[in-house]
Design a protein around this motif. Structure first.
Motif, mmCIF file in Angstrom:
data_model
loop_
_atom_site.group_PDB
_atom_site.id
_atom_site.type_symbol
_atom_site.label_atom_id
_atom_site.label_comp_id
_atom_site.label_asym_id
_atom_site.label_seq_id
_atom_site.Cartn_x
_atom_site.Cartn_y
_atom_site.Cartn_z
ATOM 1 N N LEU A 148 -26.652 35.343 -48.119
ATOM 2 C CA LEU A 148 -27.411 34.045 -48.079
ATOM 3 C C LEU A 148 -26.494 33.035 -48.773
ATOM 4 N N GLN A 149 -25.714 33.442 -49.923
ATOM 5 C CA GLN A 149 -25.010 32.229 -50.600
ATOM 6 C C GLN A 149 -24.010 31.884 -49.694
ATOM 7 N N LEU A 150 -23.165 33.151 -49.150
ATOM 8 C CA LEU A 150 -22.091 32.830 -48.388
ATOM 9 C C LEU A 150 -22.428 31.906 -47.054
ATOM 10 N N GLY A 151 -23.512 32.155 -46.336
ATOM 11 C CA GLY A 151 -24.038 31.396 -45.425
ATOM 12 C C GLY A 151 -24.177 29.996 -45.787
ATOM 13 N N ILE A 152 -24.768 29.800 -46.854
ATOM 14 C CA ILE A 152 -25.109 28.374 -47.237
ATOM 15 C C ILE A 152 -23.772 27.396 -47.516
ATOM 16 N N PHE A 153 -22.832 28.192 -48.260
ATOM 17 C CA PHE A 153 -21.527 27.837 -48.105
ATOM 18 C C PHE A 153 -20.864 27.275 -47.014
ATOM 19 N N ALA A 211 -30.659 15.690 -40.148
ATOM 20 C CA ALA A 211 -31.245 17.074 -39.661
ATOM 21 C C ALA A 211 -30.338 18.135 -40.464
ATOM 22 N N ALA A 212 -28.928 17.846 -40.502
ATOM 23 C CA ALA A 212 -28.038 18.776 -41.063
ATOM 24 C C ALA A 212 -28.199 18.662 -42.828
ATOM 25 N N VAL A 213 -28.314 17.441 -43.247
ATOM 26 C CA VAL A 213 -28.390 17.565 -44.702
ATOM 27 C C VAL A 213 -29.919 18.113 -44.968
ATOM 28 N N LEU A 214 -30.949 18.096 -44.238
ATOM 29 C CA LEU A 214 -32.163 18.377 -44.504
ATOM 30 C C LEU A 214 -32.182 19.969 -44.239
ATOM 31 N N GLN A 215 -31.519 20.546 -43.375
ATOM 32 C CA GLN A 215 -31.389 21.958 -43.281
ATOM 33 C C GLN A 215 -30.944 22.460 -44.244
ATOM 34 N N LEU A 216 -29.426 21.958 -44.835
ATOM 35 C CA LEU A 216 -28.809 22.463 -46.023
ATOM 36 C C LEU A 216 -29.730 22.602 -47.307
#
Length: 229
Positions: A148-153, A211-216
């Protein structure tokens, strides 16, 4: 990215802006596609004229299939214009062609944000494709929670790419409008129509970045909730 939970409400502003941006680009492009420029120049001719005026004789202008598929390829130094833009002499055609030519001028001038965006392409592609997959695996397979953390990174690089894209696109449009007016390819009243088309197109990039910022932010909120459990 594609599963439902309460954090999905974070994406509502981006969804609404995206719908509005699509409506604006469609309506603006169609409106000014019906108005022929007084110069009679086609999109291809306008692009070629700007390139020649700046000594970029080695940059090619080629037609490509599809609608609004116009782009500049910095690897091959080719401006590819959709058939309507390439052959058309409307305000929309000339505006879009000039915008893509603006990217060629950015490339030739070593415009820093464009260089940065190009450098981000490989990691952004990995982040946009692998990031959500890693996040889903991390959420649904407890033994791989670290994914999960790796995916967020990884997804963060895709977000940065969208944010970096904004100044690149706005600068290209600004260059295009100035060049069209300075080169007397469009009159001052025609430039207003071209600006309307390019502003509408720019709004789609704003919507994508939001959209990208809110998804992050959504992913980070989900991760935070998991760590609190």
């Amino acid at each position: 990215m594609f599963f439902w939970d309460s954090t999905m409400v974070l994406l509502i502003p981006a969804i609404l802006l995206s719908l509005y941006a699509q409506f604006k680009i469609s309506s603006s492009y169609k409106k000014y596609a019906k108005i022929r420029s007084r110069s009679g120049l086609t999109g291809a001719q306008a692009a070629r004229t700007i390139l020649n005026n700046h000594g970029l004789y080695d940059v090619k202008v080629e037609p490509i299939g599809g609608s609004l598929s116009d782009h500049y390829d910095p690897r091959t130094r080719v401006i590819r214009l959709s058939q309507d833009v390439y052959q058309g002499s409307s305000l929309s055609s000339i505006a879009v062609a000039a915008h893509e030519t603006g990217h060629a001028l950015q490339h030739a001038a070593g415009y820093a944000p464009m260089q940065l965006r190009s450098a981000f392409v490989p990691v952004a592609n990995i982040g946009s494709s692998a990031g959500p997959l890693l996040i889903i695996l991390g959420l649904f397979i407890p033994a791989f929670d670290w994914l999960l953390q790796l995916g967020i990174f990884a997804f963060t690089f895709a977000v940065l790419f969208q944010v970096i894209t904004l100044p690149v696109e706005y600068n290209a449009s600004g260059r295009a409008l100035s060049l069209l007016q300075e080169g007397q390819m469009l009159g001052s009243d025609e430039v207003r129509g071209a600006r309307s088309v390019l502003n509408a197109a720019a709004l789609t990039y704003v919507a994508a970045a939001l959209a990208a910022v809110l998804q992050l932010a959504r992913f980070m909120l989900i991760a935070s909730g998991r760590s609190d459990d």
